[in-house]
Motif scaffolding. Sequence first.
Motif, PDB file in Angstrom:
ATOM      1  N   PHE A 177       1.069  -1.370  -0.085  1.00 13.67           N
ATOM      2  CA  PHE A 177       0.015   0.097  -0.092  1.00 13.67           C
ATOM      3  C   PHE A 177       0.891   1.220   0.040  1.00 13.67           C
ATOM      4  O   PHE A 177       1.904   1.334   0.525  1.00 13.67           O
ATOM      5  N   GLY A 178       0.283   2.260  -0.751  1.00 11.45           N
ATOM      6  CA  GLY A 178       0.896   3.701  -0.541  1.00 11.45           C
ATOM      7  C   GLY A 178       0.275   4.320   0.617  1.00 11.45           C
ATOM      8  O   GLY A 178      -0.466   3.915   1.236  1.00 11.45           O
ATOM      9  N   PRO A 179       0.697   5.453   0.980  1.00 11.74           N
ATOM     10  CA  PRO A 179       0.469   6.162   2.229  1.00 11.74           C
ATOM     11  C   PRO A 179      -0.952   6.720   2.130  1.00 11.74           C
ATOM     12  O   PRO A 179      -1.350   7.382   3.106  1.00 11.74           O
ATOM     13  N   GLY A 180      -1.558   6.865   0.882  1.00  8.22           N
ATOM     14  CA  GLY A 180      -2.798   7.425   0.818  1.00  8.22           C
ATOM     15  C   GLY A 180      -2.949   8.970   0.787  1.00  8.22           C
ATOM     16  O   GLY A 180      -2.083   9.615   0.883  1.00  8.22           O
ATOM     17  N   THR A 181      -4.098   9.308   0.033  1.00  3.79           N
ATOM     18  CA  THR A 181      -4.402  10.795  -0.105  1.00  3.79           C
ATOM     19  C   THR A 181      -5.785  10.931   0.745  1.00  3.79           C
ATOM     20  O   THR A 181      -6.482  10.281   0.512  1.00  3.79           O
ATOM     21  N   ARG A 182      -5.473  12.034   1.563  1.00  2.00           N
ATOM     22  CA  ARG A 182      -6.671  12.386   2.779  1.00  2.00           C
ATOM     23  C   ARG A 182      -7.280  13.677   1.863  1.00  2.00           C
ATOM     24  O   ARG A 182      -6.766  14.573   1.788  1.00  2.00           O
ATOM     25  N   LEU A 183      -8.516  13.399   1.438  1.00  2.00           N
ATOM     26  CA  LEU A 183      -9.377  14.191   0.863  1.00  2.00           C
ATOM     27  C   LEU A 183     -10.266  14.790   1.614  1.00  2.00           C
ATOM     28  O   LEU A 183     -11.153  14.148   2.303  1.00  2.00           O
ATOM     29  N   THR A 184     -10.513  15.958   1.895  1.00  2.00           N
ATOM     30  CA  THR A 184     -11.502  16.937   2.523  1.00  2.00           C
ATOM     31  C   THR A 184     -12.325  17.618   1.544  1.00  2.00           C
ATOM     32  O   THR A 184     -11.566  18.551   0.755  1.00  2.00           O
ATOM     33  N   VAL A 185     -13.683  17.499   1.569  1.00  2.00           N
ATOM     34  CA  VAL A 185     -14.410  18.227   0.637  1.00  2.00           C
ATOM     35  C   VAL A 185     -15.224  18.991   1.475  1.00  2.00           C
ATOM     36  O   VAL A 185     -15.936  18.644   2.394  1.00  2.00           O
ATOM     37  N   THR A 186     -15.249  20.472   1.302  1.00  2.00           N
ATOM     38  CA  THR A 186     -15.773  21.371   2.209  1.00  2.00           C
ATOM     39  C   THR A 186     -17.165  21.980   1.501  1.00  2.00           C
ATOM     40  O   THR A 186     -17.218  21.969   0.128  1.00  2.00           O
TER      41      THR A 186
END
Lengths: 114, 108
Positions: A105-114
Amino acid sequence: EAGVVQSPRYKIIEKKQPVAFWCNPISGHNTLYWYLQNLGQGPELLIRYENEEAVDDSQLPKDRFSAERLKGVDSTLKIQPAELGDSAVYLCASSLSGTNSEQYFGPGTRLTVT
Amino acid sequence: AQRVTQPEKLLSVFKGAPVELKCNYSYSGSPELFWYVQYSRQRLQLLLRHISRESIKGFTADLNKGETSFHLKKPFAQEEDSAMYYCALSQLTDKLIFGTGTRLQVFP
């Protein structure tokens, strides 16, 4: 060996905006996966590639999500337009071909939608 | 439908105590079961898989087809075992189905 590389690591966007995530798998890994991980949940598969072919995209919401792996190496996952409920961590993983090969696995992308 | 259930969100123990993280699954065929671990600020990684039948970092897991369980055990917990643990099931197509995870906290 850097392992699976993902960018960006964090992304904040307003709803209805487009967003794209990039993944570079481990060299030599033909199989690439995109997972979605909501808060408090385990990862859920969105799409799996064997080389450049999407062999399992049954869980990908195709009305707003798209993915590509044009040369069978790196991959891009796009959301257009983003919704509030898309806020999550997007994980990329890769493995050698073959049944039940270990997924890295990669470290991931944390997406925040406002 | 295939499903993996981890009934405990949090498991807290003291150092040296035994640990058992529970995992139950539902699957109509012959499953491949895995335990993945995510340490703080690190990426998700494979801990062990049932077909290997090996002990990793002192952890073992036995597949019990009668009880459809794959519990993760360690006789003496260490502080460095504190992490998030995910049980996962694989179908023949390499699709991993994850449980919701159990956070293990080991206190000194």
